[in-house]
Structures are given as C-alpha cells and as structure tokens.
Design an enzyme around this catalytic site. Structure first.
Site, mmCIF file in Angstrom:
data_model
loop_
_atom_site.group_PDB
_atom_site.id
_atom_site.type_symbol
_atom_site.label_atom_id
_atom_site.label_comp_id
_atom_site.label_asym_id
_atom_site.label_seq_id
_atom_site.Cartn_x
_atom_site.Cartn_y
_atom_site.Cartn_z
ATOM 1 C CE LYS A 1 0.306 -1.988 4.097
ATOM 2 N NZ LYS A 1 -0.073 -3.158 4.823
ATOM 3 C CB VAL B 1 -7.153 -1.389 0.715
ATOM 4 C CG1 VAL B 1 -8.101 -0.799 1.767
ATOM 5 C CG2 VAL B 1 -6.283 -0.297 0.109
ATOM 6 N N GLY C 1 -6.616 -6.493 3.226
ATOM 7 C CA GLY C 1 -6.107 -7.870 3.155
ATOM 8 C C GLY C 1 -6.930 -8.733 2.221
ATOM 9 C CE LYS D 1 -3.926 -1.425 5.003
ATOM 10 N NZ LYS D 1 -3.998 -2.149 6.271
HETATM 11 N N1 HSE Z 1 -0.386 -4.062 9.602
HETATM 12 C C1 HSE Z 1 -1.495 -4.104 8.733
HETATM 13 C C2 HSE Z 1 -2.757 -4.227 9.582
HETATM 14 C C3 HSE Z 1 -1.355 -5.268 7.799
HETATM 15 O O1 HSE Z 1 -2.634 -4.454 10.775
HETATM 16 O O2 HSE Z 1 -3.863 -4.050 9.080
HETATM 17 C C4 HSE Z 1 -2.327 -5.308 6.693
HETATM 18 O O3 HSE Z 1 -2.213 -4.212 5.855
#
Ligand code: HSE
Length: 409
Positions: free
Chosen positions: A100, A127, A129, A200
């Site tokens: 991202k 964005v 996951g 994001k």
């Molecule tokens: N570190 C990010 C989160 C990972 O906790 O959402 C996924 O983008």
C-alpha cells in the site's frame, strides 16, 4: 504453465506459495493452467523451505527471464519496490502487489507505466487484506458515485482497541500480542500512528475519484493516546472507539483523513472487532455498501494476491475497467481543518459546574455524559469546525482538555 516470481518471502510472500500449493486443483480448474513459482527474491536463505533452490538475490535474473510473466511484489516500502516494478513492466511482465505504501505514493506513475507497456498492475491485497473491496469498487460500483467511505482498515489497531475494550488489557500488552500474531507492521508506528490506514484511505479515495492525494494532504492522528477512560466513556455513551479512515466527496473536491472516532453502536463499523476490517462505502444510487473480513495475516492477504494472479491468467483483468489515476491539483483536497465534527471532550476540573458553563459559552450545545470519573467532566458537543475547536482547546478557553475524540457521523 504460468511462471511467476515472488519478491519478498516474508509473511505475505511465503503465503502466496502456500496458497498456490493448497489451491492447485482449483487453479487448474478455473484457469486451465498451473502456476509455477520459478523464483523467489530475498536477501535471506531458507534452508528448510521446499523453495530453497528458487531463491535468488539479483532482480535481473527475474527481469531477464522471458518465461516469467507475473511478478508478485510482497516486499513493502517504496524503494526498491518501485524500481523493481518499473523494470518488470519494461520487460513486459505484469505485477501484482500488497504494497500500500507504494501504491499510495506512486500509483499514478505505476499505472501509467503499466498501460504504456501493455501489462497489468493489480493491488487487491493492498487494502483490507483478503476483503475483495478493490475489484468490487472499481467494477461493480463503477457506475455509481462513491460519495463517502469510512473504514476500519488496520487490523492491528482494531485488535488492540478490541482487547482494551473486552479484555481490559493495556495498550502495550495488546500491541505485543498483535505483533506475535503477525498482524503488526515491523515498525508498529505505521499501524498505531495511522500511517498504514492513511495509505489505505488514499488508495480507496483514488478508486472513488480517480485522483490520488498526496500523503501530506491527508491528516493522520495516532491512536496511542486512547486510554481506558476513553474506552469506558465510549461504552457509557453508546459508542465504540475505532481508528477510522474517512473520505468525503465534496462539490469540487474531496477530503480524507484518519483519526480515532467514537462510532455510534447503531453503525455496523462499531461492531467490527479483533483483526477484522470493515469498510462502508456510501454511494449515490446504491446507498451503503459494507465490506467485512480479515484485513491482515498471511493467508487472507496471499489469497487476495493469488486471485490477482488468476485474474491476469484468465484475461479477466484485461476486461476490467482501466484505472487512470491522476494527481490531485490545486485545491481539490480540502484541508482537514475545514471539516466539522461533533467531539467527545474530557476535561479535568475541580468544579464541574464552572466547566459546564464554560463549555456552553464557548461551544454552544453539548450533551453532558453521566458517570464521568471523579475530577472530570465529559461532553459530546454539537458539530463544530475543526479549526474553531482547535483554537478553543489551544487557547485554553475550555480548561484542561485531557481527551478530544471526533464522533463518526
Ligand atoms: N499491519 C497491517 C494491519 C497489515 O494491521 O492491518 C495489513 O495491511
């Protein structure tokens, strides 16, 4: 056979290899093809891995191999991911990514380069996951007008806030847990200071408007100052505390920001817990559309990336509407200070009645919260312009403001 290369064999990169192995039959059935992980680019060795013989240290091995048609970039960071992606495009290879930071900072240039070289650039996993919101927004919602987006888009901070609320755990303990579960970024500042969510919301806003804001135009506020007193006040007043990334389409522009919010329990976002993400997109024709799912972790992120690979293999991606992002120009992005919010305010005071008076004099209508801890007064204000609220707080006219959290409208 489609040969791919994976750049970065960490949590996400190794997940891609595992998802491909696990879904071999499904991939064959859907694409009439197979995926072969021909190379893995990583500085480290993986002596225990079945992929140990495919590890290379030099990107040019991958770029110069005409058999590799898709590069999966799971390195993170802007450099050298940007240079590697550009080199892959120039060599006629499509690229998919979960990065991202790269898409939010260089999406315009990368999309342009991909088009110029006749290849594809996809970033479903960047964005949310494993949540399939990007493809859905850019295809299924493309003929609607996306006017408003509010999203819990960082799994780590949502996990932390959930543990603080339901488990009575401290911020530090909850962060450690999130890191051990592999949710947090290597540097937790990206998660807890809202930087990950900032990237994001920049990406989702660009999908909604075709204009990519600059990081400096997007306000991001840390959630590290959220205390158990805030979490408790939220419960008492019918809210949950969440870190929310927001986008608003305005008449001649847009505004976007990330900050902790008091989310009313009547909003589905208030009930998104643990590492889950929730993204609410409000469209002119459809109204609210809600996406929910796992926003972090190896398998969900890798599964989204493999779906990008299969979209390229089957030609689906070629048939999708082409994204032509541009940079924002002039005053298209309205500064955060121009927005209005209703606020939760907690003030340290020896005289609650004096504070009541002050609040009503300076801020007008405000609802006082029952059950405030001894020595404090708490309110939910009417809508006030951010600029005016800041000058009231900074000018000391409200007394000793200990907490100020915006309420989600
Ligand atoms: N570190 C990010 C989160 C990972 O906790 O959402 C996924 O983008």
């Amino acid at each position: 056979m489609t040969n791919i290369a994976i750049l970065g064999f960490g949590v996400v990169g190794s997940g891609i290899a595992r998802v491909i192995e696990t879904n071999e039959a499904e991939i064959r059935r859907l694409t009439s093809d197979t995926i072969n992980v021909k190379y893995i680019l990583d500085k480290r060795e993986f002596p225990e891995s079945p992929y140990k013989d495919r590890v290379v240290k030099d990107i040019s091995v991958i770029i110069s191999d005409p058999e590799v048609s898709i590069v999966c970039e799971a390195m993170g960071g802007v450099h050298p991911a940007y240079e590697f992606t550009m080199a892959a495009f120039m060599a006629g290879k499509s690229v998919i990514t979960s990065n991202k930071e790269l898409v939010a900072n260089c999406g315009v240039e990368l999309m342009h380069a991909a088009r110029k070289h006749g290849v594809i650039y996809l970033f479903e996993a960047s964005v949310g996951g494993g949540i399939p919101e990007i493809r859905s927004m850019r295809t299924s919602l493309a003929m609607d007008r996306m006017e408003k987006i509010d999203g819990i888009m960082n799994g780590t901070t949502n996990y932390i806030l959930t543990r603080m609320k339901n488990g009575g755990v401290s911020f530090e303990e909850a962060l450690k847990e999130a890191q051990s579960l592999g949710y947090a970024e290597a540097n937790p500042s990206a998660d807890v200071d809202g930087i990950d969510a900032q990237r994001k919301i920049m990406i989702l806003s660009a999908i909604a408007t075709n204009k990519l804001a600059e990081e400096a135009q997007v306000y991001a506020e840390t959630m590290t100052k959220i205390s158990s007193m805030d979490v408790d006040a939220a419960s008492r007043s019918g809210h949950s505390v969440k870190l929310v990334g927001s986008f608003r389409k305005l008449e001649d522009g847009m505004t976007l920001y990330v900050c902790p919010r008091f989310v009313p329990l009547s909003d589905p976002l208030a009930h998104i817990e643990d590492v889950f993400n929730g993204i609410k997109v409000t469209c002119a024709m459809t109204g609210d559309v809600m996406y929910y799912g796992r926003g972090a972790g190896s398998y969900p992120t890798a599964a989204a990336m493999v779906s990008d690979i299969t979209a390229i293999m089957t030609g689906c991606a070629k048939g999708e509407l082409i994204m032509r992002w541009r940079h924002t120009e002039g005053e298209y992005v309205v500064p955060f200070e121009e927005n209005s919010f209703s606020y939760y305010v907690r003030i340290k005071t020896d005289s609650v009645s004096d504070t009541d008076e002050k609040i009503h004099l300076v801020l007008g209508d405000a609802k006082k919260l029952e059950g405030a801890p001894l020595g404090y007064a708490e309110y939910i204000t009417a809508e006030i312009c951010e600029k005016d609220m800041r000058s009231a707080v900074d000018g000391g006219t409200l007394g000793e403001v200990e907490s100020l959290i915006r309420v989600l409208d």
